[in-house]
Design an enzyme around this catalytic site. Structure first.
Site, short mmCIF file in Angstrom:
data_model
loop_
_atom_site.label_atom_id
_atom_site.label_comp_id
_atom_site.label_asym_id
_atom_site.label_seq_id
_atom_site.Cartn_x
_atom_site.Cartn_y
_atom_site.Cartn_z
N LEU A 1 0.86 -1.17 0.00
CA LEU A 1 0.00 0.00 0.00
C LEU A 1 0.90 1.23 0.00
O LEU A 1 1.99 1.21 0.59
CB LEU A 1 -0.88 0.03 1.25
CG LEU A 1 -1.94 -1.07 1.40
CD1 LEU A 1 -2.63 -0.93 2.76
CD2 LEU A 1 -2.95 -1.03 0.28
N ASP A 2 0.47 2.30 -0.67
CA ASP A 2 1.21 3.55 -0.59
C ASP A 2 1.44 3.93 0.86
O ASP A 2 0.64 3.59 1.73
CB ASP A 2 0.42 4.69 -1.27
CG ASP A 2 0.29 4.51 -2.76
OD1 ASP A 2 1.03 3.70 -3.34
OD2 ASP A 2 -0.57 5.20 -3.35
N GLN A 3 2.50 4.67 1.11
CA GLN A 3 2.81 5.11 2.47
C GLN A 3 1.60 5.79 3.12
O GLN A 3 1.30 5.57 4.30
CB GLN A 3 3.99 6.08 2.47
CG GLN A 3 4.36 6.59 3.86
CD GLN A 3 5.52 7.55 3.84
OE1 GLN A 3 5.97 7.98 2.77
NE2 GLN A 3 6.03 7.91 5.00
N ASP A 4 0.88 6.61 2.36
CA ASP A 4 -0.21 7.38 2.93
C ASP A 4 -1.53 6.62 2.99
O ASP A 4 -2.50 7.09 3.59
CB ASP A 4 -0.41 8.67 2.12
CG ASP A 4 0.75 9.64 2.30
OD1 ASP A 4 1.62 9.38 3.14
OD2 ASP A 4 0.78 10.66 1.59
N THR A 5 -1.61 5.44 2.35
CA THR A 5 -2.82 4.63 2.37
C THR A 5 -2.81 3.73 3.59
O THR A 5 -1.81 3.10 3.90
CB THR A 5 -2.93 3.78 1.09
OG1 THR A 5 -2.89 4.64 -0.05
CG2 THR A 5 -4.22 2.98 1.07
#
Length: 229
Positions: free
Chosen positions: A74-78
């Site tokens: 997952l993206d860092q911000d997700t």
């Protein structure tokens, strides 16, 4: 086998909230399922400051783990659900499930505006902008196609809550499909690349459902995690 409760996957399963912010949802000798907070990397990044991540924390909990337990990211911000493999056999089997598109994933997002339509399918081709990494740009000629089904869940104070069901797994696919004019044309709240976010941990995008077959028993498993927003 050490199941942990709270997700709707297995009745009686108990979530274990670790002091570092990562939640272990399920674990046994073969796999670990975690609920990742927004702002935490999935895998190690470049430099000493970017070594703290889901992989490093899972390996600290499971010293017997293979060196590269990550099966997907997952993206860092997700925020949301991730499954990791503790053995080579589990990694191989889970990776094949992802390659063969046998894994079910659903996301909840809060968009920074009102979407008029109720549901649809977005299909856009995009690629990395090498001069502005990790930003992705729309490119119908050289880009790789990404496809997402979506449906509107409601409007809250001028913001639209949607469910995304990605059929492909391109980098930043949901963020780009939300923000691009050829997609929904409304960025996800807190998106620091495609919207008005100003830092990590603000993105309102959560991987709330994860379905796959256990790599050893082959039994279907489903985990859900309500979004924290």
């Amino acid at each position: 086998m050490r199941p942990h409760h709270g997700v709707h996957a297995l009745r009686g399963v108990r979530r274990v909230n670790l002091p570092d912010g990562l939640t272990v949802v399920y674990e046994d000798r073969h796999i670990v399922v975690v609920d990742k907070p927004s702002g935490l990397l999935s895998v190690p990044g470049k430099g000493e400051a970017n070594q703290d991540c889901v992989v490093s924390r899972v390996k600290a909990l499971h010293p017997e783990s293979i060196d590269q337990p990550s099966v997907h990211r997952l993206d860092q911000d997700t925020s949301g659900l991730l499954v990791l493999a503790l053995t080579e056999a589990a990694h191989r089997t889970l990776s094949m499930q992802f390659m063969d598109k046998l894994v079910g994933k659903r996301y909840i997002a809060l968009l920074d505006g009102v979407v008029e339509l109720d549901a649809g399918v977005i299909e856009l081709s995009f690629r990395l902008d090498p001069d502005n990494r990790p930003y992705q740009v729309y490119d119908p000629e050289r880009g790789k196609s990404g496809t997402t089904r979506w449906r509107k869940l409601g409007v809250e104070n001028g913001r639209t809550r949607v469910e995304f069901m990605p059929l492909t797994g391109r980098t930043h696919q949901l963020r780009l499909h939300a923000s691009h004019p050829k997609g929904l044309g409304v960025p996800i709240v807190g998106d620091r690349l495609y919207g008005t976010g100003t830092g990590p941990g603000q993105l309102k995008l959560h991987a709330w459902t994860l379905r796959f077959r256990h790599p050893e028993t082959r039994k279907p498993m489903e985990f859900t995690s309500p979004p924290p927003f």
